[in-house]
Design a protein around this motif. Structure first.
Motif, short mmCIF file in Angstrom:
data_model
loop_
_atom_site.label_atom_id
_atom_site.label_comp_id
_atom_site.label_asym_id
_atom_site.label_seq_id
_atom_site.Cartn_x
_atom_site.Cartn_y
_atom_site.Cartn_z
N THR A 85 26.33 27.71 38.74
CA THR A 85 25.26 28.53 38.18
C THR A 85 24.48 29.15 39.33
O THR A 85 24.05 28.44 40.25
CB THR A 85 24.32 27.70 37.30
N PHE A 86 24.30 30.47 39.28
CA PHE A 86 23.61 31.20 40.34
C PHE A 86 22.26 31.68 39.84
O PHE A 86 22.10 32.03 38.66
CB PHE A 86 24.45 32.41 40.78
N ALA A 87 21.27 31.68 40.74
CA ALA A 87 19.93 32.13 40.37
C ALA A 87 19.95 33.61 39.99
O ALA A 87 19.30 34.03 39.04
CB ALA A 87 18.96 31.89 41.53
N ASP A 88 20.70 34.40 40.74
CA ASP A 88 20.89 35.81 40.45
C ASP A 88 22.36 36.13 40.61
O ASP A 88 23.11 35.37 41.24
CB ASP A 88 20.06 36.69 41.40
N ASP A 112 26.69 37.71 31.96
CA ASP A 112 25.66 38.22 32.87
C ASP A 112 26.02 38.00 34.34
O ASP A 112 25.26 38.36 35.24
CB ASP A 112 24.30 37.59 32.57
N GLY A 113 27.19 37.41 34.61
CA GLY A 113 27.65 37.26 35.98
C GLY A 113 26.94 36.20 36.79
O GLY A 113 27.05 36.17 38.01
N THR A 114 26.20 35.30 36.13
CA THR A 114 25.46 34.27 36.87
C THR A 114 26.08 32.88 36.74
O THR A 114 25.58 31.93 37.32
CB THR A 114 24.00 34.20 36.40
#
Length: 386
Positions: free
Chosen positions: A158-161, A96-98
């Motif tokens: 880890t990214f929120a979006d 998911d790219g996050t």
């Protein structure tokens, strides 16, 4: 905005650098005998002293230049504008790219010999992202929700979006956690290691004579190919004219910024080589939209048509530059060459001002509207020709 990107010039003294190997007896003309060998000293002139050598402190052009020889981040920008390996040798994304998982090199050591690992990166990111952090790099970490170090050689972001360019969050150069202790953001500026840093790059700081010079030496713990020069001297010489005098006298080997008006003279000196470098430096006109007249797009467009960009490049920059149509310089892959700047068209500029209601009603050669003359203040830097 009206941009004029400027071509930078690096000037080097011919013959600077390491001594050459001695020619074998009876073989003076052998080309191999003239091949330079590693070692020696190179001396640069810079126009200001770095305020700090901490990777997280606000940087200037000179501090970035000096730190670039001593530090590097998880990733590094390549010549083609793409990201390449740095401290991280590889990385992969979640579907998911996050989430970004990075594998770090296992051969890096700080210049004091202590191993560099993921704990250093986490400690640095926590410092930069702290609530009271004043560091510019904090903005790069805004998309980041969490950073974890499951083992010394692994980092998990880890990214929120899904971020637009998540690797921007990986360009922060780490600090050595084994000497940080309970360092807080407000203490970094006065922290001794901000002026005597531990590094992982090819050079480390050997000496700093405040206001005069810095001396870098090879980092013996750097695992890559040893730096070509044994040491680098960086002299603080604020006056560009004095820099050139020292270059011509052989007191410095490289000057990074050359007054364009001196180029023709320097080109005639066989002992000096000029190396043009296409850069991203831009001079631009930024409109203050709190001014009523500038709130009208037709007035702003009229100013654009009234600026003769090419004349400025030719007359003020001696041809070392080009008119630009956007903030993205041609050296970047995302530059769109099909976008062109407005041409110099005073007639069209006058038409737009008239359409906006600015006309000369009293014959004083100054356009006015509703009894108010069209008057603007241009704020610029002292000594800036453009």
């Amino acid at each position: 905005m009206h941009w004029i990107p400027i071509l930078a010039l690096v000037v080097a003294l011919v013959g600077c650098g390491p001594a050459q190997d001695d020619a074998p007896a009876g073989n003076e003309d052998d080309g191999a005998s003239k091949r330079p060998r590693s070692g020696g000293t190179i001396t640069f002139a810079i126009n200001a002293e770095p305020p700090s050598l901490s990777p997280v402190m606000p940087s200037t052009r000179v501090s970035t230049f000096v730190m670039g020889m001593m530090h590097f981040g998880l990733v590094r920008m390549q010549a083609d504008g793409t990201w390449g390996p740095g401290i991280a040798e590889s990385w992969e994304w979640s579907e998911d790219g996050t989430q970004l998982t990075m594998k770090l090199r296992d051969d890096l050591k700080w210049s004091d010999g202590d191993p560099m690992d993921s704990a250093d990166v986490v400690a640095t990111y926590e410092l930069v992202a702290a609530e009271d952090s004043p560091f510019p790099a904090k903005n790069l970490l805004e998309p980041l929700a969490d950073i974890d170090a499951p083992d010394p050689g692994t980092l998990v972001f880890t990214f929120a979006d899904r971020p637009l360019d998540p690797l921007l969050s990986a360009v922060v150069n780490p600090l050595p956690s084994h000497v940080m202790g309970d360092l807080r953001p407000a203490e970094v500026e006065s922290w001794p290691r901000s002026r005597d840093p531990l590094t992982v790059g090819p050079f480390r700081l050997a000496e700093w004579n405040a206001g005069e010079s810095l001396r870098l030496e090879r980092n013996p713990h750097y695992p890559g190919r040893p730096a070509y020069f044994e040491e680098v001297i960086v002299k603080v010489v604020p006056d560009p004219g004095v820099q050139l005098l020292q270059l011509e006298a052989g007191e410095v080997d490289v000057v990074q910024s050359v007054p364009f008006g001196e180029v023709e003279r320097l080109e005639k000196n066989d002992d000096i080589r000029l190396h043009p470098i296409e850069g991203s430096t831009m001079t631009f006109l930024l409109h203050n939209l709190t001014r009523p007249a500038l709130q009208d797009a037709r007035v702003r467009r009229a100013i654009s048509f009234g600026v003769d960009r090419q004349a400025m490049v030719d007359g003020l920059l001696y041809g070392f530059g080009q008119p630009a149509a956007s903030a993205i310089a041609p050296i970047f892959p995302s530059h769109d060459g099909s976008v062109q700047p407005d041409p110099h068209d005073p007639v069209r500029a006058a038409e737009l001002l008239t359409e906006a209601g600015w006309v000369d009603t009293d014959g004083d050669s100054i356009r006015d509207k509703d009894g108010v003359s069209l008057s603007l203040v241009l704020l610029t830097r002292a000594g800036d020709a453009v």
